[in-house]
Enzyme design. Sequence first.
Site, PDB file in Angstrom:
ATOM      1  N   ASN A 146      -1.958   7.859   4.556  1.00  0.00           N
ATOM      2  CA  ASN A 146      -3.344   8.173   4.892  1.00  0.00           C
ATOM      3  C   ASN A 146      -4.246   8.358   3.678  1.00  0.00           C
ATOM      4  OD1 ASN A 146      -5.415   9.079   7.043  1.00  0.00           O
ATOM      5  ND2 ASN A 146      -5.460  10.740   5.548  1.00  0.00           N
ATOM      6  N   ILE A 167      -6.542  15.000   9.532  1.00  0.00           N
ATOM      7  CA  ILE A 167      -7.636  14.033   9.587  1.00  0.00           C
ATOM      8  C   ILE A 167      -7.068  12.693  10.025  1.00  0.00           C
ATOM      9  CG2 ILE A 167      -7.388  13.408   7.188  1.00  0.00           C
ATOM     10  CD1 ILE A 167     -10.681  13.497   9.162  1.00  0.00           C
ATOM     11  N   HIS A 202       2.685  11.195   6.695  1.00  0.00           N
ATOM     12  CA  HIS A 202       1.259  11.001   6.961  1.00  0.00           C
ATOM     13  C   HIS A 202       0.454  10.976   5.673  1.00  0.00           C
ATOM     14  CE1 HIS A 202      -2.888  12.277   8.043  1.00  0.00           C
ATOM     15  NE2 HIS A 202      -2.712  11.338   8.953  1.00  0.00           N
ATOM     16  N   HIS A 212       0.645   4.330  10.391  1.00  0.00           N
ATOM     17  CA  HIS A 212      -0.276   5.462  10.442  1.00  0.00           C
ATOM     18  C   HIS A 212      -0.448   5.986  11.868  1.00  0.00           C
ATOM     19  CE1 HIS A 212      -4.556   7.167   9.544  1.00  0.00           C
ATOM     20  NE2 HIS A 212      -3.654   8.117   9.622  1.00  0.00           N
ATOM     21  N   HIS A 229       0.238  10.144  14.154  1.00  0.00           N
ATOM     22  CA  HIS A 229      -0.666  10.739  15.145  1.00  0.00           C
ATOM     23  C   HIS A 229      -0.108  10.672  16.565  1.00  0.00           C
ATOM     24  CE1 HIS A 229      -4.454  11.207  12.716  1.00  0.00           C
ATOM     25  NE2 HIS A 229      -3.788  10.365  11.919  1.00  0.00           N
TER      26      HIS A 229
END
Length: 901
Positions: free
Chosen positions: A755, A901, A751, A559, A564
């Site tokens: 997520n 997010i 993602h 993740h 990110h």
Amino acid sequence: MQSLHQSTGLFNPSTATEKPFLNGTGAGIASLATRPSPTKFSKVVKGTNPVNPGRVRQSGAAVKAILGGLAALNPLAAVKVKAVVTVKQTVGGFLADTVLVPNTVADLLGTSMILELIPAELDPKTGKPKPTVSSLASFAGINGTEIKYQASFGLSADFGTVGAVRIDNLHIREMFLKDIVLEGFATGSVNIECESWVPAKISGKPKRVFFTTKSYLPSDTPTGLKKLRTDELVVLRGSGQGERKKGDRIYDYDVYNDLGNARPVLGGKENPYPRRCRTGRPRSSKNPEDETRALYFYVPRDEEFSEIKTAQFGVKTLYSALHALVPTLETILIDPKLGFPHFTAVNNLFDQGLNLPPYSQTNLVSFLPTLIRNSAEASNDVLQFEVPPTMDRNSFFWFTDEEFARQTLAGVNPCTIQLIKEWPIMGTLDPAVYGPQESGITKELIEKEIRGYTTLEDAIQQKKLFMLDYHDVLLPFVGKTRELDNTTLYGSRTVFYLCPAGTLRPLAIELTRPPLDGKPQWKKVYVPNYSSATDVWLWRFAKAHVLSHDSAYHQLISHWLRTHCCTEPYIIAAKRQLSAMHPVHRLLLPHFRYTMEINALARQALINAGGVIESTFAPLKYCMQASSAIYGQSWRFDKEGLPHDLINRGLAVEDPSAPHGVKLTIEDYPYANDGLLIWDSIKTWVTDYVNQYYPDSQSVSSDAELQAWWSEVRNQGHEDKKDEPWWPTISTQQDLVEVCTTIIWVVSGHHAAVNFGQYAFGGYFPNQPTTARVKMPDEDPTEDEWKLFIEKPEQALLATLPSQIQATTVMTVLDVLSAHAPDEEYLGGPIEPAWRDDPNVKAAFEKFNGRQKEIEGEIDARNADSSRKNRSGAGVYPYELLKPFSESGVTGKGVPYSISI
């Protein structure tokens, strides 16, 4: 004077008189709309606004100065053009939802903003810029959450095509400009997509320039826009000096040296890491390597979306959870070591909830309405979690070996399992430090567990053995982690067998402790042996430890790191090197929204020293160092695309005759099955898009901005990996397609897969414990430890699982992270204006959009297919994480464009 809320009754642009004017060059026409019989202006004085004392009022002389040089009317104007400007209401901006008054005077008196139209081409006779044309925009009304302005222009016959608009914001505050539409041209409207913050003139920041939606490669840039194109990129790069302030639009790189409390700097030879956005904050006086921390973490202004009404949901909710609810939990769960006394207490988190302090003091329900409810019996809030859908289908789902194995293919971390290709299983760590490299999982043990189905050699040849391998990545942190309070750690390996039905069955778990405190390496292999109660419980404990490893690896690597963290350099480089009018910039733009702001929030309260990750996920204090080590050892851009990732893990082989160009090793692999549908649809769309702008390889290799972007990604954004030989070059259309498809896949499909199922699989924390607090019962036990295990194994297991504060903190954060905003933008959903305005690109996108809708149906059909046992069956939670669209909230499905997010 009336407020802006009432101004439609006081001032109507359609009834206003017009006083036309020219810009300072005298070559074009514009018009100034004025109110009939306006109040006489006064000088610029603070504190004399009858509506809002303290408001700066503009005098007539000030307006003339702003419009300095505007000349007399030119009667030879050929085209009358109207501009319609749309500004979004913001939370805290000049058009705040609750206070529209501060800019009323400016809007009513026609001093809201100046629009300056810029010709696309230079004067063919002189080779110099043609004259621009300016006009004041006047307030035209409110439409929902949008504010409309209008301006009128008269363009001379030789003005040519409009290439850009320069904006001078005369309000006292910044504004978020959505778009500008120019109407009146024989060829149709000209659209200028802005979606950007425009600073107030009084801030001293430069005026903003926005280009039309027509995209250009650098070599095709109209002559009148070349300098503007270059100048805008210079502004965005900045000087690399000084501290960045809120409102700046500067993108630059720095290492992760702002996590606090003297944590090691991430980025550099010792701790390789992707780069983050530079803030320039002062260095710490206690540790000069560290950057000081602050309440506000800078991100470039156009990356901040939390103040926009339509995009604040995710950031604001996460911020509230981290800064309001988590500290509140810490006040009521005072003992950080306190575990759950029994599983009924765990279930009570869903049935009864947890009483919080009086809502009159915390008011958490207003921030987190899906988690917090007001108690009807008392003046307090109650934290009550929704029952995760996995648990709702089968309350014992987490206890079974079948679900333990299934989640490696269809859970929240389905991108770690790998094929066993060689035997014996060997580690690579230094045996002098970590003990023998050979695994304790033997051939005899495996053949005993598969009970005569086949031999070990045949199982390997037939690709029947798979493994979760967290041995070498965690073993170096075992010693340090065990020095911390209330935690433990092992290196682990888990072996699975692919059954004829296409499902996996766990065969063995190996837990390893390296030599510590004068003791030799401790290594133990556990099997699902049901011949005795003690062995059954030891197997359950071993699974709990492996699940904590898997949960930590999922959060830190699958993740945070792979999506990110590694994406931020792509964004920074794109903003610095690709003009806003570059087609690749416009292709990637929707996939980069929100990410830098979310990452800054993560540095504030998630991955920082003592933050949520360090407090709740193994290996606690060493989480970020572990992610750095894994980045250095295994991250490769060329393996981040889904097909290459599957091939790299042995879960697929190249097969040109297969539907997606690869043949899966496990046919019923929901993450791969559905992911390849998404991957192929992205690649088809990107191929169509790239071929629209790049006719041949020469046009790709000679694109200076494109090459500078990719070079910067490698040499600055991922500087610690810049010398690796695997970096792809971008020399052909196919190269560019592969690079862009990989990036888009990572921020969308990958993602989404790791997520949005976090609460479904981790909301009931025994299924995905984020850390283990107590070592295995049979690792050098004391008499009391062994007695507790034998007499009360359930209590001993709960003592191993996360504490109450750890569990409730993680459950809160996972609930927020798993939620979609009400206006989430999904893959293939809303079309970008630049795509819409090009007929060929629009047609390609519509095909892409249609394909996402088809994928929805295909996934539904797969979940209804009883032969696909890894996604259907009694009590089985269907795999929907890669369904492209979703409703708002925690749904366990939906693939947004970006890391939102």
